[in-house]
Scaffold this active site. Structure first.
Site, PDB file in Angstrom:
ATOM      1  N   GLU A  43      41.541  61.239  56.386  1.00 52.04           N
ATOM      2  CA  GLU A  43      42.294  59.925  56.737  1.00 52.04           C
ATOM      3  C   GLU A  43      41.363  58.721  57.122  1.00 52.04           C
ATOM      4  O   GLU A  43      40.506  58.949  57.947  1.00 52.04           O
ATOM      5  CB  GLU A  43      43.016  60.277  58.179  1.00 52.04           C
ATOM      6  CG  GLU A  43      44.044  59.302  58.467  1.00 52.04           C
ATOM      7  CD  GLU A  43      44.910  59.427  59.575  1.00 52.04           C
ATOM      8  OE1 GLU A  43      45.970  58.759  59.833  1.00 52.04           O
ATOM      9  OE2 GLU A  43      44.259  60.380  60.490  1.00 52.04           O
ATOM     10  N   LYS A 109      52.058  56.928  55.264  1.00 52.67           N
ATOM     11  CA  LYS A 109      52.317  58.057  56.377  1.00 52.67           C
ATOM     12  C   LYS A 109      53.738  57.792  56.970  1.00 52.67           C
ATOM     13  O   LYS A 109      53.837  56.589  57.437  1.00 52.67           O
ATOM     14  CB  LYS A 109      51.205  57.991  57.139  1.00 52.67           C
ATOM     15  CG  LYS A 109      51.228  58.913  58.476  1.00 52.67           C
ATOM     16  CD  LYS A 109      50.054  58.496  59.229  1.00 52.67           C
ATOM     17  CE  LYS A 109      50.022  59.473  60.443  1.00 52.67           C
ATOM     18  NZ  LYS A 109      48.832  59.277  61.679  1.00 52.67           N
ATOM     19  N   CYS A 143      47.627  63.609  58.513  1.00 52.62           N
ATOM     20  CA  CYS A 143      47.434  63.724  59.838  1.00 52.62           C
ATOM     21  C   CYS A 143      48.743  64.450  60.766  1.00 52.62           C
ATOM     22  O   CYS A 143      49.161  65.666  60.753  1.00 52.62           O
ATOM     23  CB  CYS A 143      46.914  62.628  60.807  1.00 52.62           C
ATOM     24  SG  CYS A 143      46.011  62.905  62.079  1.00 52.62           S
TER      25      CYS A 143
END
Length: 271
Positions: A43, A109, A143
């Site tokens: 990431e 995200k 994540c």
């Protein structure tokens, strides 16, 4: 669907240094040319996980997107990783999925890390992404998304008739070692409940905020068993996941036929 070669790139991301990180990770990727099908970077691999890096956010026409595309062409493999990218009025933690033919898809995200203040600086994505590559259906996430099993759920007969949504789920991360047990446990849970392979790639080292990262990148099979694990060191490792083994497991243990149906809605907004 054929077997798929996956390369995990676990590195020590430089703090707020996009050009330096492109050079650093480029050197790690170069030996992979012609030897793999899918290369996974961590990431925000050009900056580390930083709310302050928003000031350096590039556009989709910037050097990092071009670099990812060039790496895919040079390696003759798909390349995936996330960066801070400005698009319209917002800056997104955007995961890029580039293939050698020049195609580029992306996922923003969805679950922003409230504990670290990410939700105060970045815009959130809304939709999942499923990518077809080498006959595999792949769902890439970023994540903190790992903690939300509903959004991660592999549904049956929704995106594909009489099939599960995806065969491989990927999580790229900056996940501190203080929460390493959660990282390892949740990754295994996603593989088991989703009847799929899971690949997770995390960074190592200490970032500009003093947070330590132990890596723990891995490829986990559909039983939740690690096929490959990397501990705390800079390393690029390639492994092959089996299409036949996955198909056989799903045929023998068709838990997806007993799963609950649901519809994903937007996140609750508290004012």
């Amino acid at each position: 669907m054929q077997d798929l070669r996956i390369s995990l790139v676990q590195g020590d991301t430089r703090w707020h240094d996009p050009a330096g990180n492109r050079e650093y990770y480029g050197a790690l990727l170069a030996p992979l040319a012609g030897t793999t099908d899918l290369v996974i970077l961590p990431e925000t691999f050009t900056s580390g996980f930083s709310n302050d890096a928003i000031a350096q956010a590039e556009g989709m026409d910037g050097p990092t997107v071009a670099w990812v595309r060039e790496q895919a062409r040079a390696l003759n493999a798909a390349v995936i990783g996330s960066v801070q990218l400005r698009d319209g009025e917002g800056v997104y933690n955007r995961l890029l999925f580039a293939t050698p033919d020049g195609d580029l898809q992306y996922y923003d995200k969805r679950h922003l890390f409230r504990y670290g203040g990410e939700h105060e600086r970045y815009a959130a994505g809304r939709e999942r992404l499923s990518v077809e590559w080498k006959g595999w259906r792949i769902n890439p996430q970023v994540c903190y998304d790992l903690r939300f099993p509903v959004f991660c759920r592999n549904r049956y007969n929704v995106e594909r008739p009489q099939q599960l949504d995806f065969d491989l789920q990927i999580f790229v991360a900056n996940w501190p070692s203080a929460r390493a047990y959660a990282w390892q446990t949740l990754a295994r849970a996603r593989a088991i409940e989703n009847l799929c392979y899971v690949a997770v790639v995390n960074r190592i080292g200490v970032d500009g905020n003093g947070l330590h990262y132990s890596g723990d990148s891995a490829v986990i099979d559909f039983l939740g068993q690690p096929q490959l694990e990397i501990r705390e060191r800079e390393q690029v490792v390639t492994t092959t996941i089996s299409a036949q083994a996955l198909a056989t497991h799903r045929e023998r243990f068709p838990a997806m036929l007993d799963a609950d149906t649901f519809t994903l809605a937007g996140p609750v907004v508290v004012r």
